[in-house]
Design an enzyme around this catalytic site. Sequence first.
Site, PDB file in Angstrom:
ATOM      1  N   SER A   1       0.797  -1.224   0.000  1.00 43.43           N
ATOM      2  CA  SER A   1       0.000   0.000   0.000  1.00 43.43           C
ATOM      3  C   SER A   1       0.832   1.277   0.000  1.00 43.43           C
ATOM      4  CB  SER A   1      -0.942   0.015   1.204  1.00 43.43           C
ATOM      5  OG  SER A   1      -0.231   0.019   2.414  1.00 43.43           O
TER       6      SER A   1
ATOM      7  N   LYS B   1      -6.916   3.716   7.958  1.00 46.86           N
ATOM      8  CA  LYS B   1      -5.869   4.629   7.517  1.00 46.86           C
ATOM      9  C   LYS B   1      -6.391   6.066   7.466  1.00 46.86           C
ATOM     10  CE  LYS B   1      -3.469   1.152   4.730  1.00 46.86           C
ATOM     11  NZ  LYS B   1      -3.123   0.715   3.354  1.00 46.86           N
TER      12      LYS B   1
END
Length: 558
Positions: free
Chosen positions: A445, A488
């Site tokens: 990511s 996140k």
Amino acid sequence: MINIIIMTLQFFFTAVVGLYFFSLLYSQRSGQNAISHESKKELEKLNALEKIKLTEPLSEKTRPKTLSDIIGQEDSVKALIAALCGPNPQHVLIYGPPGVGKTAAARLILERAKNTACSPFSQNAKFIETDATTLQFDERSIADPLIGSVHDPIYQGSGAYGNAGIPQPKPGAVSNAHGGILFIDEIGELHPIQINRLLKVLEDRRVKFESAYYASGDKNIPLHIHKIFRDGMPADFRLVGATTRNPDEIPPAIRSRCVEIYFNALDKSSVEKIAKNAAKNAGVDIEDGVCELISQYADNGRDAVSIIQTSISAAATEGRNKVLIKDTEWVLQVGKYQPKVFAKCAQTSKIGVVNGLSVSNLSTGYFIKIEATAQKNANGGKIVANGIIESEQINARGQKLIKKSMAKESVENATAALKNVFGINTDLYNIHINFPGGVPVDGPSAGIAIACAVYSAVKNVKMPSDIALTGEVSILGAVYAVGGVASKIEAAKNAGIKRVIIPKDNYRRCFEDLPIEIICVQSLEEVMDICFKKAENQAIYSGGEKLMIASASEAKKQ
């Protein structure tokens, strides 16, 4: 004469038998009196022990009484209610770090379900609580506290039925939880054999018993035992398992049968609130700043309660009913507590510095910095990456394999995409990429964040400080979906970030209600347009907003 002898013998034997039974009765009475006397002494000791009581631990006073008392897990509790309090309750797996409310929520959820009109749980439904670390069992099925076992006549403790040669099925936790909830704490610690047996019970909703000593035609065996061996023991319950392990460490067969709910690590405000409630329940005053100080050190609710309780004791030993900051500072010092680091975004933009996002267990998001420098080298450069996991060892079919890490692949994919999409030949630069913080990073990511850091360093342009990025990048510049995006975004919000760039495939409508701007992208070109559109690299411009609105509207149509 003979009759007299016979009568004498009869009288003698009668007297002997009478004396024998009299002595036997006397010894029994003496034994009973001795037992009764000894029992009376032990009972007096027990009664004396019952009168000795210490004060109730503060952890007991602060334990949540309702689901609304669980702090910092509002969405997770809502998901738990949806899974277990509806007309069709499901099996549940709860993930999360220790001390964040997993067990407390599990204990309270059944009471909530009982008071829900559409719930199938009756008022008599039981909550059976076990711990996988203590569920010892015998592979021969002689003893199994989870599934149940059979006490065959040859084994010690088989009782009166055993003396009669009758096998006795003994129910386990799955049968005791029939009609209710079976809670298994640290379910990831279950033995593989127990897991397989549990899966069978979840499938059949009853437990089957076998014994070499059981015969269906034996009329000496009671009818209820015949029924148990013939039909099995009912075990229709809902499983709630809690674990601190990663999801990939839980067997897929269990995960596929359960709704998975994630409890997040407590943020600073939640820990502070727990500390305040603990002081209130203890009935003491606290100086302003005590709870805020605790929130800077405590990782979870248990730590917060423990620190405040020790602080109260420290103040009490000095004759005070008010906890001062110095009391808590002393507790933190002697307990060797380490302060938590709360990352914040920088106020100014810098060259080669990018805000990245990572996640742990798909439930706890982290704000991380990514740094990059680039120096041109006519003789050919090299790439150095610090702070990442470069390889990992895996076991497959009895073989140990060394695999390149996903973080290492992200670095290579990012540099390849810069070369293929933007014509930046990274082979001509000495590039140094760093993930500061001391925690090794692994995962795909960070791809677009790494690409932006290298681009910023090579082009010598500043990266906006109010943007954080997450997304996997391909060598052709496509941006792919990643996991844990919601966590996140939460980490970015807590760090003071104003905008978050995410893959378009990760878009969710619920993101529209967040107090932070979410920008969806499909390619690395879009990312660079947002971050480096102006030569002077100003952080705010209309292009990003237009892109976000267009991407969001397109995602809605899909």
